[in-house]
Design an enzyme around this catalytic site. Structure first.
Site, mmCIF file in Angstrom:
data_model
loop_
_atom_site.group_PDB
_atom_site.id
_atom_site.type_symbol
_atom_site.label_atom_id
_atom_site.label_comp_id
_atom_site.label_asym_id
_atom_site.label_seq_id
_atom_site.Cartn_x
_atom_site.Cartn_y
_atom_site.Cartn_z
ATOM 1 N N HIS A 11 0.867 -1.327 -0.002
ATOM 2 C CA HIS A 11 -0.040 -0.169 -0.116
ATOM 3 C C HIS A 11 0.751 1.376 -0.030
ATOM 4 O O HIS A 11 1.326 1.869 1.022
ATOM 5 C CB HIS A 11 -1.048 0.188 1.209
ATOM 6 C CG HIS A 11 -2.048 1.109 1.199
ATOM 7 N ND1 HIS A 11 -3.481 0.716 1.154
ATOM 8 C CD2 HIS A 11 -2.083 2.266 1.253
ATOM 9 C CE1 HIS A 11 -4.015 1.680 1.054
ATOM 10 N NE2 HIS A 11 -3.347 2.751 1.185
ATOM 11 N N HIS A 13 0.899 4.871 -2.188
ATOM 12 C CA HIS A 13 0.581 5.895 -3.411
ATOM 13 C C HIS A 13 1.647 6.433 -4.118
ATOM 14 O O HIS A 13 2.569 7.245 -3.437
ATOM 15 C CB HIS A 13 -0.414 6.953 -2.808
ATOM 16 C CG HIS A 13 -1.538 6.360 -2.303
ATOM 17 N ND1 HIS A 13 -2.899 6.281 -2.838
ATOM 18 C CD2 HIS A 13 -1.720 5.899 -1.219
ATOM 19 C CE1 HIS A 13 -3.761 5.816 -2.331
ATOM 20 N NE2 HIS A 13 -3.400 5.534 -1.002
ATOM 21 N N GLU A 192 -10.969 3.984 7.431
ATOM 22 C CA GLU A 192 -9.886 4.760 7.622
ATOM 23 C C GLU A 192 -10.489 6.165 8.159
ATOM 24 O O GLU A 192 -10.527 6.319 9.289
ATOM 25 C CB GLU A 192 -8.906 5.210 6.417
ATOM 26 C CG GLU A 192 -7.983 6.242 6.561
ATOM 27 C CD GLU A 192 -7.244 6.762 5.520
ATOM 28 O OE1 GLU A 192 -5.900 7.142 5.721
ATOM 29 O OE2 GLU A 192 -7.505 6.388 4.365
ATOM 30 N N ASP A 271 1.656 7.089 2.171
ATOM 31 C CA ASP A 271 2.582 8.262 1.639
ATOM 32 C C ASP A 271 3.360 8.653 2.303
ATOM 33 O O ASP A 271 3.302 9.600 3.185
ATOM 34 C CB ASP A 271 1.196 9.416 1.603
ATOM 35 C CG ASP A 271 0.084 8.857 0.759
ATOM 36 O OD1 ASP A 271 0.153 8.780 -0.476
ATOM 37 O OD2 ASP A 271 -0.846 8.777 1.374
#
Length: 322
Positions: A11, A13, A192, A271
């Site tokens: 995971h 981005h 989330e 991120d």
């Protein structure tokens, strides 16, 4: 210390993997002022909305195939240096299009960077195409249609990311049907910013192989048991969750509760520069802040490889490296 441990990531981005130093070099290249979203070498944001603004501003500084090749190679090489043997990158053709690239050119650039990172470090990687939820149903479906059309052995998954509070999961169900029919692995951001209901909706409607985050499922013990029974894998990002105030601190984070309940969990950075973390730091957090021993951390890495959207020969080769 976890530096010696083999790691894997499901995971990330890809634009969110652009560290400020790289973004500032890109800004110099294109003569862009970064003062509205970078200060003293760090991204500036205060909540999820301003985080998305900073993310989008940084993304706009990657404008060519070569820029995206550099981004992918730089990020994947960085996690390889921390011990990663595998990384999945979440990519949105909408970002490439917004920067003036065609979808094909955007993907071609990323693949070139992935190939370069593999040649340099040996790291294996794959692409998970993503629809951006807050751009609307049509754009999310278009991302799935592109994934179904653009055949490449390294495009292996489909996800929906973006502002989780926009619309209902059911609104986007067709996109996941398109992606599944094309043979892509399925993940979805849920649980989330929204509560346990969003995880339940994802399971009921999308029936994903994996869930991005999913941590708010902890609010419903029956849902936790369902996740354990179904074997649905959670792509957990502790550093991101604390930075975005999903939980107040690592002590209250539910990663250990999920693990002890038999839910399949993995460690990821989401991120990383926006949240002052790296994949390596996520393993350190799990060890030092949450008390996981090496055996448990190795189990999470093994779970990630078992759940990776790769062909079985690649999976076996990765497993051999554990």
């Amino acid at each position: 210390m976890t530096k010696h441990l083999v790691k894997a990531e499901l995971h990330l981005h890809i634009e969110g993997g652009a560290f400020p130093a790289l973004v500032e070099k890109q800004a110099q290249k294109y003569n862009v002022d970064t003062s509205s979203f970078i200060k003293d070498g760090s991204y500036i944001w205060s909540d999820f909305t301003t985080f998305l603004h900073a993310y989008d501003q940084a993304s706009m500084l990657f404008k060519t195939e070569e820029d995206y090749a550099l981004l992918a190679e730089t990020y994947l090489s960085s996690i390889a240096a921390e011990g990663a043997i595998y990384g999945e990158i979440i990519v949105s053709t909408d970002h490439g299009i917004a920067a003036g690239l065609s979808a094909d050119a955007y993907i071609d650039g990323l693949i070139a960077g992935m190939e370069a990172a593999k040649a340099k470090t040996g790291i294996e990687s794959r692409i998970m195409l993503s629809g951006v939820r807050h751009l609307g149903v049509d754009r999310v479906i278009a991302a799935a249609e592109y994934g179904a059309k653009r055949r490449h052995p390294w495009i292996t998954g489909y996800n929906m990311a973006g502002e989780e509070r926009n619309g209902r999961v059911a609104d986007f169900a067709r996109a996941f049907d398109i992606a599944r029919d094309a043979g892509l692995g399925i993940s979805i951001h849920a649980g989330e910013l929204c509560g346990a209901f969003s995880v339940r909706d994802a399971l009921d409607i999308v029936k994903p192989d994996r869930i991005g985050h999913g941590v708010r499922a902890i609010e419903d013990p029956e849902l936790v048991a369902r996740l354990a029974d179904s074997g649905t894998v959670l792509e957990v990002c502790p550093g991101s969750n604390i930075a975005l105030k999903v939980f107040p601190d690592f002590k209250s984070h539910p990663l250990r509760a999920f693990y002890e309940a038999g839910v399949k969990v993995t460690l990821n950075s989401d991120d990383p520069p926006f949240f002052h973390t790296t994949l390596g730091k996520e393993y350190e957090i799990a060890a030092n802040e949450m008390g996981f021993d090496e055996a448990a951390l190795n189990t999470m890495t093994r779970t990630a490889i078992e759940a990776a959207f790769v062909d079985e020969d690649t999976r076996a080769a990765l497993m051999a490296k554990l």
